[in-house]
Write a protein that holds these residues in place. Structure first.
Motif, mmCIF file in Angstrom:
data_model
loop_
_atom_site.group_PDB
_atom_site.id
_atom_site.type_symbol
_atom_site.label_atom_id
_atom_site.label_comp_id
_atom_site.label_asym_id
_atom_site.label_seq_id
_atom_site.Cartn_x
_atom_site.Cartn_y
_atom_site.Cartn_z
ATOM 1 N N ALA A 1 35.457 35.601 40.630
ATOM 2 C CA ALA A 1 35.715 34.172 40.890
ATOM 3 C C ALA A 1 36.287 34.054 42.295
ATOM 4 C CB ALA A 1 36.701 33.636 39.860
ATOM 5 N N ASP B 1 43.179 35.267 48.577
ATOM 6 C CA ASP B 1 43.282 36.241 47.482
ATOM 7 C C ASP B 1 41.904 36.611 46.961
ATOM 8 O OD1 ASP B 1 45.873 35.584 47.959
ATOM 9 O OD2 ASP B 1 46.140 34.391 46.154
ATOM 10 N N SER B 2 41.070 35.581 46.765
ATOM 11 C CA SER B 2 39.774 35.895 46.167
ATOM 12 C C SER B 2 38.792 36.452 47.197
ATOM 13 C CB SER B 2 39.205 34.683 45.419
ATOM 14 O OG SER B 2 39.163 33.551 46.224
HETATM 15 N N1 LIG Z 1 36.857 26.987 43.299
HETATM 16 C C1 LIG Z 1 36.951 28.213 42.785
HETATM 17 N N2 LIG Z 1 35.837 28.951 42.585
HETATM 18 C C2 LIG Z 1 35.900 30.195 42.064
HETATM 19 N N3 LIG Z 1 37.058 30.775 41.706
HETATM 20 C C3 LIG Z 1 38.195 30.107 41.880
HETATM 21 C C4 LIG Z 1 38.210 28.784 42.438
HETATM 22 N N4 LIG Z 1 39.504 28.369 42.504
HETATM 23 C C5 LIG Z 1 40.249 29.370 42.015
HETATM 24 N N5 LIG Z 1 39.490 30.419 41.642
HETATM 25 C C6 LIG Z 1 39.940 31.715 41.067
HETATM 26 O O1 LIG Z 1 41.176 31.523 40.430
HETATM 27 C C7 LIG Z 1 42.193 32.255 41.098
HETATM 28 C C8 LIG Z 1 43.478 31.481 41.155
HETATM 29 O O2 LIG Z 1 43.269 30.197 41.655
HETATM 30 P P1 LIG Z 1 44.247 29.544 42.702
HETATM 31 O O3 LIG Z 1 43.930 28.092 42.728
HETATM 32 O O4 LIG Z 1 45.629 29.970 42.399
HETATM 33 O O5 LIG Z 1 43.770 30.267 44.029
HETATM 34 P P2 LIG Z 1 43.276 29.635 45.414
HETATM 35 O O6 LIG Z 1 44.399 28.887 45.998
HETATM 36 O O7 LIG Z 1 42.007 28.874 45.223
HETATM 37 O O8 LIG Z 1 42.895 30.795 46.433
HETATM 38 P P3 LIG Z 1 42.842 32.313 46.410
HETATM 39 O O9 LIG Z 1 41.404 32.683 46.554
HETATM 40 O O10 LIG Z 1 43.643 32.679 47.621
HETATM 41 O O11 LIG Z 1 43.447 32.800 45.148
HETATM 42 C C9 LIG Z 1 41.623 32.529 42.479
HETATM 43 O O12 LIG Z 1 42.218 33.674 43.029
HETATM 44 C C10 LIG Z 1 40.169 32.716 42.187
HETATM 45 O O13 LIG Z 1 39.893 34.015 41.680
#
Ligand SMILES: Nc1ncnc2c1ncn2[C@@H]1O[C@H](COP(=O)(O)OP(=O)(O)OP(=O)(O)O)[C@@H](O)[C@H]1O
Length: 347
Positions: free
Chosen positions: A30, A36-37
């Motif tokens: 994801a 992070d992702s």
């Molecule tokens: N739009 C999205 N598409 C795919 N996966 C997502 C999305 N938003 C969040 N995720 C998944 O859920 C996790 C946690 O979401 P969160 O909103 O805390 O992260 P984020 O602020 O979007 O950014 P990051 O990629 O730095 O974690 C993410 O690390 C990612 O693996």
């Protein structure tokens, strides 16, 4: 900060972090495009390349249709995925967007789309890039909502979601290490302004984290608290299983009903969990809230305290779409009549 808290994640570290999923047939990553992702995709690709055989990787970005930059961010993810030799898909959330509770609705929609995509692509797991910092924030969020032990245990490293396992390989990894990994690799990432928007609870609580850390409640300590509570929660669930079997053994075959004296002799924590399970099994209004189940238990104790065993109804109450009653020295829990429907034969 010691370097173990800030050093980039090496390929060797990644090998250890992902080791338990080597035999998975396929894994969905994801990837939002945030740091992070993006680090998840980069490290998973390097791990996979170093293996002779291993899971097929499929990166998925969900475009919630809430920010105009999202489409470009999804394209950036696709570009990095292509460079790393990973398949990528963008999925769109097309449903109605609620006026309130938008972050929670977006999260529900995101998990629904990710899990469905995993099933249709033969993936056994969905990896998210949640970090130790996310875990600490979740603890603070749950604390501020008055959660119990299960809630304060925060996110699990792995949890089964209807046949697909949601896994969080970075749950013990500080976010700073992932940013250092991307910086070292020269990989750009998106900064979602929603993450700092003070209209939402999580960003407001996130802003408090440095203040808490300065008082000693840092991400490491809060994440450790979560894992201790997860351990306690597992033990309590096993005890509740045992209590359920014990009540069933003295119950005969009657399900949805407990012997009042045997139930009363159990500890409050186990009684709350037994009630919650029984209510969630038959209720039709979603999971029962902890505070309401605690209030129900108090009402049950008041209704039965010091009363001689008798045949009358001692309590009758509905909660979360379940009907709970005490009668003939037994507690009965069954589905409550649905609201707003007339009973046949009544005006
Ligand atoms: N739009 C999205 N598409 C795919 N996966 C997502 C999305 N938003 C969040 N995720 C998944 O859920 C996790 C946690 O979401 P969160 O909103 O805390 O992260 P984020 O602020 O979007 O950014 P990051 O990629 O730095 O974690 C993410 O690390 C990612 O693996």
């Amino acid at each position: 900060m010691p370097s173990a808290e800030t050093s980039p994640v090496s390929v060797l570290d990644a090998k250890r972090l992902f080791a338990e999923w080597k035999a998975a047939p396929a894994v969905v990553l994801a990837v939002s495009g945030g740091p992070d992702s993006m680090a998840l995709m980069w490290l998973a690709a390097r791990w996979r390349h170093a293996l002779k055989t291993g899971p097929r990787l499929l990166a998925i970005t969900v475009d919630h249709g809430l920010r105009k930059e999202a489409a470009r961010e999804a394209r950036d993810v696709k570009e990095l995925a292509r460079a790393l030799g990973i398949e990528h898909r963008t999925l769109r959330w097309r449903g109605e967007k609620p006026k309130t509770g938008l972050p929670a609705a977006a999260r529900d929609a995101r998990y629904r789309l990710l899990l469905r995509a995993a099933s249709s692509h033969g993936a056994s797991h969905v990896f998210t890039a949640h970090t130790r910092d996310d875990q600490a924030e979740t603890v603070i969020m749950r604390l501020s909502r008055g959660s119990g032990i299960a809630g304060l245990a925060a996110m699990a490293r792995q949890s089964d979601r209807g046949g697909v396992v949601l896994a969080r390989p970075f749950l013990d990894v500080p976010k700073a290490r992932l940013i250092a990994t991307l910086t070292k690799a020269g990989i750009a990432f998106a900064d979602d302004p929603t993450n700092h928007d003070p209209r939402f609870t999580r960003p407001r609580l996130r802003a408090l984290m440095p203040v808490l850390a300065a008082e000693g409640a840092d991400a490491r300590g809060l994440a450790r608290l979560a894992s201790r509570l997860a351990r306690a929660n597992t033990a309590l669930e096993v005890m509740t299983d045992g209590a359920e079997r014990y009540l069933a053994s003295i119950n005969g075959a009657a399900s949805g009903s407990f012997d009042l004296a045997a139930f009363t002799a159990l500890s409050d924590e186990i009684r709350v969990r037994l009630l919650m399970r029984a209510i969630d099994r038959v209720g039709h209004e979603g999971p029962a809230e902890l505070g309401k189940v605690e209030a129900l238990l108090q009402a049950m104790d008041r209704a039965t305290a010091g009363k001689k065993p008798g045949g009358g109804v001692q309590l009758k109450q509905t909660l979360a779409g379940a009907l709970i009653s005490i009668q003939n020295q037994r507690i009965h829990i069954g589905p409550a009549p649905r609201r707003g429907r007339r009973m046949a034969g009544l005006p």
